[in-house]
Design an enzyme around this catalytic site. Structure first.
Site, PDB file in Angstrom:
ATOM      1  N   CYS A 195      -7.755 -27.924  11.103  1.00 49.13           N
ATOM      2  CA  CYS A 195      -8.971 -28.734  11.213  1.00 49.13           C
ATOM      3  C   CYS A 195      -8.694 -30.220  11.025  1.00 49.13           C
ATOM      4  O   CYS A 195      -9.431 -31.059  11.543  1.00 49.13           O
ATOM      5  CB  CYS A 195     -10.015 -28.241  10.205  1.00 49.13           C
TER       6      CYS A 195
ATOM      7  N   ASP B  79       0.856  -1.186   0.000  1.00 48.25           N
ATOM      8  CA  ASP B  79       0.000   0.000   0.000  1.00 48.25           C
ATOM      9  C   ASP B  79       0.893   1.238   0.000  1.00 48.25           C
ATOM     10  O   ASP B  79       2.111   1.145   0.032  1.00 48.25           O
ATOM     11  CB  ASP B  79      -0.955  -0.017   1.191  1.00 48.25           C
TER      12      ASP B  79
ATOM     13  N   CYS C 176     -13.720 -28.018   6.621  1.00 50.54           N
ATOM     14  CA  CYS C 176     -12.475 -27.331   6.234  1.00 50.54           C
ATOM     15  C   CYS C 176     -11.344 -28.331   6.038  1.00 50.54           C
ATOM     16  O   CYS C 176     -11.219 -29.313   6.784  1.00 50.54           O
ATOM     17  CB  CYS C 176     -12.099 -26.312   7.300  1.00 50.54           C
TER      18      CYS C 176
ATOM     19  N   CYS D 233      -8.061 -27.445   6.120  1.00 55.92           N
ATOM     20  CA  CYS D 233      -6.786 -26.858   6.550  1.00 55.92           C
ATOM     21  C   CYS D 233      -6.066 -27.750   7.560  1.00 55.92           C
ATOM     22  O   CYS D 233      -6.648 -28.673   8.148  1.00 55.92           O
ATOM     23  CB  CYS D 233      -7.003 -25.460   7.128  1.00 55.92           C
TER      24      CYS D 233
ATOM     25  N   ASP E 237      -8.315  -7.537   0.425  1.00 55.40           N
ATOM     26  CA  ASP E 237      -7.365  -7.787   1.513  1.00 55.40           C
ATOM     27  C   ASP E 237      -7.976  -7.291   2.817  1.00 55.40           C
ATOM     28  O   ASP E 237      -8.824  -6.398   2.814  1.00 55.40           O
ATOM     29  CB  ASP E 237      -6.037  -7.056   1.278  1.00 55.40           C
TER      30      ASP E 237
ATOM     31  N   HIS F  19      -6.413 -21.395  10.070  1.00 48.85           N
ATOM     32  CA  HIS F  19      -7.789 -21.742   9.697  1.00 48.85           C
ATOM     33  C   HIS F  19      -8.542 -20.554   9.088  1.00 48.85           C
ATOM     34  O   HIS F  19      -9.180 -20.691   8.039  1.00 48.85           O
ATOM     35  CB  HIS F  19      -8.573 -22.262  10.891  1.00 48.85           C
TER      36      HIS F  19
END
Length: 379
Positions: free
Chosen positions: A311, A94, A306, A308, A268, A337
């Site tokens: 999980c 940014d 999920c 991930c 974002d 997660h």
């Protein structure tokens, strides 16, 4: 020649939402996409390898903070921000403008730039459009931002008009100062608050400047969701169809889906990692507050839908234990997660667009999470 190339690969016949590929010097990324925020060239508690494994493409780093620590010259000497932090994918910085106006004390805005006090030690600093671009050129991200004023919400029409006109002059100065256009794509930022004519003026003027991409700024700063969606509408309709659009600082499920419906390509937000550190998880069953006693003996996965690492390997009971003990591993696992949840959301959105059913997909999720398109608190 621009540093990036944007390719629109499909437009949903049902909704008009689009998906595409953003070609960058450090790799190609599918859109719409969510970008994890790595303020100080690090996503808090996670390694770059873990971020990559989650399915992330672009990581966002913060110009203001890297300017203060370690300094843009150090990053430049390291070979650029990717080499500095050992991330092989694309990155975005940014402009530093938002931090100047949100963190710094006693700022003075003039045509030349902004004089303000460092939030670290109170020293006097000055940031101009040229200085912001110079810093970003040294940091070396694939995509960089124009220096702008993120005006407060609400503010008067006259204040916003003067701010937008100055932001446009700053955009031109930043574009003229850009030294690496073939390596770094500079985006213009559409401001204008809730005022339709100012958003239109800003978007049209920036489009005439022919930036490689465009950001929609000044949203998610205290306005209602209904107002935010109007801000997006007022901006995107005047931006070139073939250029990527980036909605800055937005990371709730409802806002991402509404943005995708409006042909926004990039999002974002610090939301997923910030709320994870405070024990709040985004799951397929809705938000989970891991602090609650009901999870003390819950040995099932955090989110059974999920895929991930967290999980697959850890229970709600263990995550609650880690959080209550203030263990860093808990912040890591919960951040993994939450980021995977939003990255998966955009993966599913791209699939729905390609299958011409994004409208149905959005409606299903809004019903599932009890959201609405007018003024939801988000999820």
């Amino acid at each position: 020649m621009s540093a990036i190339r944007f390719e629109i690969t499909h437009v949903c016949k049902q909704s008009g939402a689009r998906c595409g590929i953003l070609h960058t010097p450090h790799g190609d990324v599918e859109t719409p996409m969510f970008m994890p925020v790595g303020t100080l060239a690090t996503v808090k508690f996670l390694s770059p390898e873990e971020i990559k494994a989650l399915g992330a493409g672009v990581i966002l780093a913060n110009t203001y903070h890297l300017w203060l620590r370690p300094g843009e010259d150090i990053v430049d000497k390291a070979g650029g921000v990717q080499k500095f932090m050992n991330y092989s994918g694309p990155m975005l910085t940014d402009s530093g403008g938002f931090q100047v106006f949100s963190l710094a004390d006693r700022r003075k805005i003039k045509e030349e730039g902004v004089t303000f006090k460092s939030h670290l030690d109170g020293s006097t600093l000055f940031l101009s459009p040229e200085k912001s671009i110079q810093i970003q050129n040294k940091i070396g991200a694939d995509i960089i931002m124009s220096f702008d004023e993120c005006a407060p919400y609400p503010c008067s029409y006259d204040y916003m008009k003067n701010s937008v006109e100055r932001t446009l002059r700053w955009a031109k100065r930043g574009k003229d100062a850009h030294q690496r256009p073939e390596e770094q794509a500079l985006f213009g930022i559409v401001q204008g608050g809730e005022y339709q004519d100012l958003r239109e003026m800003c978007a049209k003027t920036l489009a005439e400047m022919d930036f490689p991409g465009y950001s929609i700024g000044g949203t998610s700063v205290g306005e209602s969701k209904e107002t935010m969606y109007k801000m997006i509408d007022y901006s995107v309709k005047y931006l070139p169809w073939e250029k990527p659009r980036y909605l800055m600082g937005v990371g709730s499920v409802d806002a991402i889906l509404e943005g995708i419906l409006r042909n926004v390509d990039m999002f974002d937000c610090v939301l997923p990692t910030r709320i994870a550190r405070h024990g709040t998880l985004m799951t397929s069953q809705g938000r989970v507050n891991i602090k609650k006693q009901e999870y003390e003996e819950d040995f099932g996965p955090l989110d059974p839908e999920c895929d991930c690492y967290t999980c697959k390997n850890y229970s709600r009971a263990y995550l609650r234990h880690l959080f209550r003990c203030n263990e860093g591993l808990g912040s890591r696992l919960m951040s993994i997660h939450n980021l995977r949840f939003l990255l998966s959301l955009t993966e599913q959105a791209r699939k729905a667009i390609r299958e011409d059913r994004f409208g149905d997909f959005k409606a299903e999720l809004f019903k599932k999470y009890n959201l609405n398109s007018v003024d939801s608190r988000g999820f």
